[in-house]
Design a protein around this motif. Sequence first.
Motif, PDB file in Angstrom:
ATOM      1  N   THR A 280       0.831  -1.208   0.000  1.00 36.50           N
ATOM      2  CA  THR A 280       0.000   0.000   0.000  1.00 36.50           C
ATOM      3  C   THR A 280       0.859   1.249   0.000  1.00 36.50           C
ATOM      4  O   THR A 280       0.585   2.219  -0.719  1.00 36.50           O
ATOM      5  N   LEU A 281       1.922   1.248   0.812  1.00 40.07           N
ATOM      6  CA  LEU A 281       2.794   2.414   0.889  1.00 40.07           C
ATOM      7  C   LEU A 281       3.487   2.667  -0.448  1.00 40.07           C
ATOM      8  O   LEU A 281       3.614   3.820  -0.885  1.00 40.07           O
ATOM      9  N   ALA A 282       3.916   1.596  -1.104  1.00 38.46           N
ATOM     10  CA  ALA A 282       4.542   1.754  -2.417  1.00 38.46           C
ATOM     11  C   ALA A 282       3.547   2.330  -3.418  1.00 38.46           C
ATOM     12  O   ALA A 282       3.873   3.238  -4.199  1.00 38.46           O
ATOM     13  N   GLU A 283       2.316   1.820  -3.390  1.00 39.41           N
ATOM     14  CA  GLU A 283       1.281   2.336  -4.290  1.00 39.41           C
ATOM     15  C   GLU A 283       0.998   3.803  -4.008  1.00 39.41           C
ATOM     16  O   GLU A 283       0.860   4.628  -4.925  1.00 39.41           O
ATOM     17  N   ASN A 284       0.931   4.149  -2.722  1.00 31.86           N
ATOM     18  CA  ASN A 284       0.644   5.536  -2.355  1.00 31.86           C
ATOM     19  C   ASN A 284       1.799   6.470  -2.697  1.00 31.86           C
ATOM     20  O   ASN A 284       1.592   7.664  -2.940  1.00 31.86           O
ATOM     21  N   ALA A 285       3.022   5.947  -2.701  1.00 35.27           N
ATOM     22  CA  ALA A 285       4.170   6.764  -3.108  1.00 35.27           C
ATOM     23  C   ALA A 285       4.041   7.158  -4.575  1.00 35.27           C
ATOM     24  O   ALA A 285       4.399   8.280  -4.964  1.00 35.27           O
ATOM     25  N   ILE A 286       3.517   6.248  -5.394  1.00 33.54           N
ATOM     26  CA  ILE A 286       3.253   6.569  -6.796  1.00 33.54           C
ATOM     27  C   ILE A 286       2.218   7.694  -6.874  1.00 33.54           C
ATOM     28  O   ILE A 286       2.382   8.671  -7.617  1.00 33.54           O
TER      29      ILE A 286
END
Length: 234
Positions: A214-220
């Motif tokens: 989720t954090l990786a997706e939100n970084a995008i």
Amino acid sequence: MLRVSCNDMPTDASPSSAANDRIRAWRQARREAGLVKLELWVPAAARDDVKAAVRAIVTDSTRGPQLAGRPRRPTSDSITPGDDHQMDAVIETPWTVPAIKAALDGSTLLRDGEMTLRVVEGAEPVLLATMHEYGDLPVYLSVGGAQIVCSVLLWPVSEQKDRHAFNEFLLKAQRVVPLSNFAITNVGGEDVYELMGELSCKTTLQTILIELRTLAENAIDATELRETFGADAA
């Protein structure tokens, strides 16, 4: 929420425009693979249910058909770090960074080639998860007190144009990146924008993995927010 903090981030963490370049390359690769980003408008009362359903789908089938039919180990009645178990279960012994790495390394919940894990030693060990499905985006995980903190370093504050207006913009846009918080942290004497998520130190391994994804997706999404702000300010 936008917070200002000073974390013990590994000294080899060096946020720069290179991270943004990796994210752009990741988005382009997804487009070339025929994938699309979906934006849904749902009733406010159904928002949490829809997000939960999407997260569940992503966890089980995530972006690649190779996970279909993949065997999983049976659930144990005894919940211990590293076991595959239900989302609403908790463990009795708090996680440590080495235990999380060992559990993830041996878990069938990870997809082949999804991430590379490395423990960065320091005053307190930090787990560096290089997310290969997100352009080798580095996500840092630390354990302290009663919580697990996952974070992504975004870009130096000094590189942000009209930073005060941008900070206000982030506060208003917080709901665009659910389950994560914006912060400003100091790394090597430089203020850096950071995206963070917190979990209980007794949460399940599956929840930890979902948080990393989720954090990786939100970084995008955060990088896209920056581009949106630049376009609006132009």
